[in-house]
Each structure stands twice: as structure tokens, then as C-alpha cells.
Design a protein around this motif. Structure first.
Motif, PDB file in Angstrom:
ATOM      1  N   VAL A   7       1.346  -9.793  10.396  1.00 13.18           N
ATOM      2  CA  VAL A   7       1.366  -9.210   9.102  1.00 13.18           C
ATOM      3  C   VAL A   7       2.934  -9.419   8.507  1.00 13.18           C
ATOM      4  O   VAL A   7       3.582  -9.082   9.232  1.00 13.18           O
ATOM      5  N   ASP A   8       2.989  -9.733   7.463  1.00  8.29           N
ATOM      6  CA  ASP A   8       4.289  -9.791   6.898  1.00  8.29           C
ATOM      7  C   ASP A   8       5.012  -8.516   6.669  1.00  8.29           C
ATOM      8  O   ASP A   8       4.333  -7.574   5.868  1.00  8.29           O
ATOM      9  N   GLU A   9       6.026  -8.039   7.418  1.00 13.86           N
ATOM     10  CA  GLU A   9       6.538  -6.764   7.171  1.00 13.86           C
ATOM     11  C   GLU A   9       6.973  -6.327   5.956  1.00 13.86           C
ATOM     12  O   GLU A   9       6.741  -5.241   5.673  1.00 13.86           O
ATOM     13  N   LEU A  10       7.635  -7.136   5.446  1.00 17.55           N
ATOM     14  CA  LEU A  10       8.111  -6.797   3.942  1.00 17.55           C
ATOM     15  C   LEU A  10       6.894  -6.376   2.957  1.00 17.55           C
ATOM     16  O   LEU A  10       6.888  -5.358   2.511  1.00 17.55           O
ATOM     17  N   ALA A  11       5.710  -7.327   3.077  1.00 18.90           N
ATOM     18  CA  ALA A  11       4.650  -6.993   2.180  1.00 18.90           C
ATOM     19  C   ALA A  11       3.824  -5.778   2.903  1.00 18.90           C
ATOM     20  O   ALA A  11       3.532  -5.112   1.782  1.00 18.90           O
ATOM     21  N   LEU A  12       4.022  -5.570   4.037  1.00 19.99           N
ATOM     22  CA  LEU A  12       3.373  -4.268   4.486  1.00 19.99           C
ATOM     23  C   LEU A  12       4.179  -3.024   4.067  1.00 19.99           C
ATOM     24  O   LEU A  12       3.501  -2.033   3.594  1.00 19.99           O
ATOM     25  N   LEU A  13       5.655  -3.057   4.228  1.00 16.31           N
ATOM     26  CA  LEU A  13       6.460  -2.082   3.901  1.00 16.31           C
ATOM     27  C   LEU A  13       6.207  -1.524   2.301  1.00 16.31           C
ATOM     28  O   LEU A  13       6.102  -0.599   1.918  1.00 16.31           O
ATOM     29  N   GLN A  14       6.233  -2.866   1.640  1.00 19.98           N
ATOM     30  CA  GLN A  14       6.155  -2.298   0.110  1.00 19.98           C
ATOM     31  C   GLN A  14       4.603  -1.959  -0.161  1.00 19.98           C
ATOM     32  O   GLN A  14       4.422  -1.234  -1.193  1.00 19.98           O
ATOM     33  N   THR A  15       3.688  -2.383   0.344  1.00 19.78           N
ATOM     34  CA  THR A  15       2.407  -1.758   0.144  1.00 19.78           C
ATOM     35  C   THR A  15       2.214  -0.432   0.632  1.00 19.78           C
ATOM     36  O   THR A  15       1.783   0.289  -0.409  1.00 19.78           O
ATOM     37  N   VAL A  16       2.770   0.141   1.611  1.00 21.70           N
ATOM     38  CA  VAL A  16       2.798   1.503   1.729  1.00 21.70           C
ATOM     39  C   VAL A  16       3.605   2.235   0.922  1.00 21.70           C
ATOM     40  O   VAL A  16       3.185   3.281   0.310  1.00 21.70           O
ATOM     41  N   ARG A  17       4.785   1.741   0.443  1.00 29.93           N
ATOM     42  CA  ARG A  17       5.589   2.307  -0.639  1.00 29.93           C
ATOM     43  C   ARG A  17       4.863   2.369  -1.922  1.00 29.93           C
ATOM     44  O   ARG A  17       4.710   3.423  -2.403  1.00 29.93           O
ATOM     45  N   LEU A  18       4.148   1.336  -2.267  1.00 30.85           N
ATOM     46  CA  LEU A  18       3.762   1.385  -3.879  1.00 30.85           C
ATOM     47  C   LEU A  18       2.238   2.084  -3.582  1.00 30.85           C
ATOM     48  O   LEU A  18       2.014   2.911  -4.650  1.00 30.85           O
ATOM     49  N   LYS A  19       1.722   2.286  -2.329  1.00 30.32           N
ATOM     50  CA  LYS A  19       0.172   2.887  -2.254  1.00 30.32           C
ATOM     51  C   LYS A  19       0.677   4.442  -2.155  1.00 30.32           C
ATOM     52  O   LYS A  19      -0.334   5.389  -1.982  1.00 30.32           O
TER      53      LYS A  19
END
Length: 182
Positions: A7-19
Motif C-alpha cells: 500500500v502507498d504509505e502517503l495514500a494510507l496516512l491521508q486516508t486515515v486522516r481524512l476519514k
């Protein structure tokens, strides 16, 4: 950058932040990976101290927010902010149009108007994805939500607890706002 579960870490971290709070299944669905990959990414964030478990999933820790900030800063160095600022300006009228449309999702022309708005928005999002490739996943999420709306599942227009059209739009707005330096 590939992370646990590929998994792309940036996309993952941003997903957790946004949700704000996510489960492994939510990660998988949002990022378009298997549940096993979503679980591996979820577990790795917790193990590395970038996220902590809550009763409903995980949320970012201060270390996770700091890592996300560093990665977003690094990404933004390579982005043409002037071009993204122009795209952000083009997004504004579409954002207003969607807000008005979502005010009455049971109106007679709702689906036709949403399909037309989606067509216009996808052209804009193609351009956004050219500058920020990790955002291309949002186009799949829009298509999935729109497909469910077309099949009669109207909750996929506005429901806040799923990747509904409105939820994905809101996240894209946040992404575009940040990428444009706003």
C-alpha cells in the motif's frame, strides 16, 4: 512509497486522516487493495506507532500526523502549484453545482444531472491526477458510487459512513485544496 501490504504509505496516512477512524476493510475498499493488504497496512501503522487502535478502528497518532505532513510536504515540492491553483479555480463551480444537486437527491432529474456533473468533473480530475498521480484512485471511487446510485442505491449519493459520492467529493476537495497550497 510501498508500505506494508504493498500500500502507498502517503495514500494510507491521508486516508486515515481524512476519514479520522478506519478499519482494515475500509482501507482496502478506499485504496483498492485486498483486505489482507489493508490488514497488513493497518497493523504496520499501529506497530510503528503512527496509528492507535480505538474501539472502531485506528486513528493517527502525533507521529502519524508528523509523518503524513512530511510526506505531503515532499509531494508538494514536485507539484506545479500554479497549474493546480488553476484546477482548483475550475473545481469551485463544480463544487457549488454538486452542493446544490445533493440538497435534493430525490428530485426528478437528480441522476441525469449527477451523471452530467460527473462527466465534467472527471475531465478535471484527469488533469488533477496528472499532477498528483496518487489521486487517480478517487476516479474509481466516484465510478463505484455512481454505479451504485444508478442501480437504485440512493444512499451512495450522500451517506457519510461509506465512500458515497458526497464523501469522496469532500475528500477530493480536501486533497485538491492542500495540493493547490490553499
Amino acid at each position: 512509497m510501498a508500505f506494508a501490504g504493498n500500500v502507498d504509505e502517503l495514500a494510507l496516512l491521508q486516508t486515515v486522516r481524512l476519514k479520522e477512524t478506519v478499519t482494515a476493510e475500509m482501507i482496502a475498499a478506499h485504496l483498492g487493495v485486498s483486505v489482507a493488504s489493508g490488514r497488513a497496512a493497518y497493523d504496520a501503522l499501529v506497530t510503528q506507532g503512527k496509528a492507535k487502535e480505538t474501539g472502531n478502528g485506528i486513528t493517527l497518532t502525533d507521529a502519524g500526523v508528523a509523518e503524513l505532513t512530511d510526506q505531503l510536504d515532499a509531494e508538494r515540492v514536485s507539484i506545479d502549484e500554479d497549474s493546480l491553483a488553476e484546477l482548483f479555480e475550475q473545481f469551485g463551480p463544480l463544487d457549488e453545482e454538486l452542493s446544490a444537486l445533493l440538497a435534493d437527491p430525490e428530485s426528478a432529474n437528480f441522476l441525469d444531472e449527477l451523471i452530467e456533473l460527473d462527466r465534467k468533473a472527471q475531465n478535471l480530475f484527469d488533469d488533477v491526477s496528472a499532477f498528483v498521480p496518487r489521486l487517480s484512485r478517487y476516479q474509481d471511487l466516484f465510478a463505484e458510487a455512481l454505479g451504485k446510485i444508478k442501480s437504485g442505491a440512493l444512499a451512495w449519493a450522500t451517506a457519510p459512513n461509506i465512500d458515497s459520492y458526497a464523501t469522496v467529493w469532500s475528500e477530493m476537495r480536501a486533497e485538491l485544496t492542500g495540493a493547490a497550497g490553499r
